[in-house]
Each structure stands twice: as structure tokens, then as C-alpha cells.
Design an enzyme around this catalytic site. Structure first.
Site, PDB file in Angstrom:
ATOM      1  N   HIS A 149      -6.014  -5.733   3.567  1.00 43.94           N
ATOM      2  CA  HIS A 149      -5.029  -4.725   3.824  1.00 43.94           C
ATOM      3  C   HIS A 149      -4.555  -4.616   5.364  1.00 43.94           C
ATOM      4  CE1 HIS A 149      -5.656  -2.543  -0.134  1.00 43.94           C
ATOM      5  NE2 HIS A 149      -6.669  -3.476   0.014  1.00 43.94           N
ATOM      6  N   GLN A 163      -5.347  -0.445  -4.262  1.00 47.35           N
ATOM      7  CA  GLN A 163      -5.868  -1.885  -4.911  1.00 47.35           C
ATOM      8  C   GLN A 163      -6.888  -1.421  -6.277  1.00 47.35           C
ATOM      9  OE1 GLN A 163      -8.102  -4.302  -2.513  1.00 47.35           O
ATOM     10  NE2 GLN A 163      -9.523  -5.130  -3.828  1.00 47.35           N
ATOM     11  N   CYS A 195       0.856  -1.228   0.059  1.00 44.34           N
ATOM     12  CA  CYS A 195       0.023  -0.026  -0.006  1.00 44.34           C
ATOM     13  C   CYS A 195       0.734   1.236  -0.134  1.00 44.34           C
ATOM     14  CB  CYS A 195      -0.798  -0.073   1.292  1.00 44.34           C
ATOM     15  SG  CYS A 195      -2.003   1.389   1.512  1.00 44.34           S
ATOM     16  N   GLU A 196       0.721   2.267  -0.937  1.00 49.68           N
ATOM     17  CA  GLU A 196       1.472   3.282  -1.031  1.00 49.68           C
ATOM     18  C   GLU A 196       1.332   4.382   0.153  1.00 49.68           C
ATOM     19  OE1 GLU A 196      -1.012   6.333  -4.175  1.00 49.68           O
ATOM     20  OE2 GLU A 196       0.363   4.933  -5.054  1.00 49.68           O
ATOM     21  N   HIS A 197       0.124   4.299   0.873  1.00 51.02           N
ATOM     22  CA  HIS A 197      -0.270   5.258   1.875  1.00 51.02           C
ATOM     23  C   HIS A 197       0.582   5.129   3.194  1.00 51.02           C
ATOM     24  CE1 HIS A 197      -4.232   5.509  -0.269  1.00 51.02           C
ATOM     25  NE2 HIS A 197      -3.509   6.406  -0.956  1.00 51.02           N
ATOM     26  N   HIS A 198       0.813   3.667   3.437  1.00 54.66           N
ATOM     27  CA  HIS A 198       1.569   3.329   4.803  1.00 54.66           C
ATOM     28  C   HIS A 198       2.728   2.281   4.517  1.00 54.66           C
ATOM     29  CE1 HIS A 198      -2.605   4.551   6.159  1.00 54.66           C
ATOM     30  NE2 HIS A 198      -1.997   5.175   7.045  1.00 54.66           N
ATOM     31  N   CYS A 221      -2.594  -2.212   6.339  1.00 53.41           N
ATOM     32  CA  CYS A 221      -3.194  -0.908   7.226  1.00 53.41           C
ATOM     33  C   CYS A 221      -4.196  -0.805   7.810  1.00 53.41           C
ATOM     34  CB  CYS A 221      -2.893   0.163   5.937  1.00 53.41           C
ATOM     35  SG  CYS A 221      -4.067  -0.137   4.506  1.00 53.41           S
TER      36      CYS A 221
END
Length: 267
Positions: free
Chosen positions: A227, A199, A158-161, A229
Site C-alpha cells: 500500500h 484490502q 485505497c479509499e482512505h487516502h 499510503c
């Protein structure tokens, strides 16, 4: 007597404002206001000279009040370190320090090097293209029914976390004279999964690139994933599963094809 005394004290006479006539007769006086103005002018001249020297300015640069503008020292911008000269392993050592660890203890001494080596595999998808993955194609003029590969396991980040998410993908297409090996559909999934992702984008990229390179009559992709996260931080819901889909061509336009895909993918 008064004439003699006044000649003996010319300086005092000048200050007091007395002036001798040309023939040496009794001096003529000036008004007190004229005397004060004269004294003020004499005092202002040396002060202006001092201010001019302190500020490195000529008298012509002084403003009309006799003061030069305030000169502030030049602003020094903070210098950012050149990260291109810092080794990736040293950056990872700093991350270990930031989370409260000791990068020099036995169990962590080789961890930065291991992480750097793992990146080549975990994020190896940036070095690949869909044309290279789907390069081997076969003629199939007589076959025009749906081709479906279900339950393709994958793991992405995941690119956010920068935490992992993993699950399974279902990919289908309707051939248009050409087919591709089933392993290539799995490789296409891994290629885009081995990048920083969300995703929704992962689903869209698999579908659109398969449509662009193979040029089938339609493409359908569905992804189900969990996920970390969401499971290990934040709301911490371990059973939550995200489902995304992307339908192109005949699968989007034809209700029967769309229904068949959704039924087979969830079977």
C-alpha cells in the site's frame, strides 16, 4: 386676590394639583405624592407611544414595563455552491492550486482532462456486475477437485487516502458440476479492484460473489499487496506487505482442503 390669581394660571394649578370647587371657592390641595404620580403618568404616555412606533408595535403589544421585546434580524444561512454545476476539470484545477501548482502552466493545462478520462478506467468497476463477468460457465460433472488461479496481478485505490495499492490475488474453488473460464477469475478481481477499496473488503467481495454466482462447494481467496499510503507517507515502510484471506464452504469446514489451498497459494 388669591382666587383671581389661581384662575389666571390654570396650567400651573393643574401641575401643582390644585382643584377648584364647583362654586369657585378656594381650591383644595393634593398631597405631594399624588402630584408626583400624576406627573410620572403624564411623562410615561408619550414615551410608550415613541417606543411603540419605533418597534412597529401597537401599545397593546408592549410588555408591562412599556418596552417591546428585542427584535433580532433574521439569520442568513451561508449558501453552499452547487457542485453539480461545476465541471470536474475545474474542480481538479482548484486542487492543483491548493497544492501550490499553477494549473495554467504548459505541463498542467491538459492534466484535469487526462485525470477525468483515466477515472473511467481506474474506477470502471462500479459499472460492472459479477453476473456479467461470470456469465460463461461450463458443465464439469466429473471434476470435483480444487481449481486454483495464482498470482493474479491487480491494482486498486485505497479509499482512505486515494493512493494506490497493488499486489497479487490467489483464487480457488471446488466445482459443483460447473466451472468457469480462468480469465473470468481475473476479470472478477479487476472488477472489484477498480473501485475505492480496502484490502479486506476486496478479498471478501471476490470470494462471496464467486460463491453466489457459480455456487461451488467452496471458495478460497488470498491477497498479498503493498500500500502506497504506508510506503510513501505515514510510517513509510516500503517492505511491508499485507496478506488477507477469505474461506467459504468446504475450504473453511475441511482442514485438508484449507491446508492444500494455503500450501499451493504460497508455493
Amino acid at each position: 386676590m388669591s382666587d383671581t390669581n389661581s384662575n389666571l394660571w390654570p396650567a400651573a394649578n393643574g401641575v401643582l394639583g390644585y382643584r377648584h370647587s364647583a362654586n369657585g371657592t378656594h381650591p383644595t390641595g393634593r398631597s405631594p405624592i399624588e402630584v408626583l404620580r400624576s406627573i410620572a403618568d403624564d411623562l410615561r404616555r408619550p414615551l410608550n407611544t415613541i417606543f411603540a412606533r419605533v418597534n412597529g408595535r401597537t401599545r397593546g403589544a408592549l410588555d408591562r414595563r412599556g418596552f417591546s421585546p428585542l427584535q433580532l434580524p433574521p439569520r442568513v444561512e451561508p449558501q453552499m455552491p452547487d457542485l453539480s454545476t461545476i465541471d470536474s476539470k475545474e474542480l481538479l484545477r482548484e486542487i492543483l492550486r491548493r497544492i501550490g501548482e499553477d494549473p495554467d502552466r504548459e505541463g498542467l493545462q491538459q492534466t484535469p482532462a487526462r485525470i477525468v478520462r483515466s477515472w473511467k478506467e481506474v474506477f470502471g468497476g462500479y459499472a460492472e456486475r459479477a453476473e456479467d463477468v461470470l456469465v460463461t460457465q461450463f458443465q464439469a460433472e466429473q471434476y470435483d477437485e480444487m481449481v486454483l488461479l495464482r498470482n493474479i496481478e491487480f491494482s486498486s485505490t485505497c479509499e482512505h487516502h486515494m493512493l494506490p495499492f497493488s499486489g497479487k490475488a490467489h483464487i480457488a474453488y471446488l466445482p459443483n458440476e460447473k466451472i468457469v473460464g480462468l480469465s473470468k477469475l481475473a476479470r472478477l478481481t479487476d472488477m472489484y479492484a477498480r473501485r475505492l477499496q480496502v484490502q479486506e473488503r476486496l478479498t471478501y467481495q471476490i470470494a462471496t460473489e464467486l460463491q453466489r454466482v457459480l455456487k461451488p462447494k467452496g471458495v478460497a481467496v488470498m491477497i498479498e499487496a503493498k500500500h502506497q499510503c504506508m510506503c510513501n507517507r505515514g510510517v513509510r515502510k516500503r517492505q511491508g506487505e499485507m496478506v488477507t484471506s477469505c474461506l467459504l464452504g468446504a475450504f473453511k469446514e475441511n482442514l485438508a482442503s484449507r491446508t492444500e489451498f494455503l500450501a499451493l497459494a504460497k508455493d
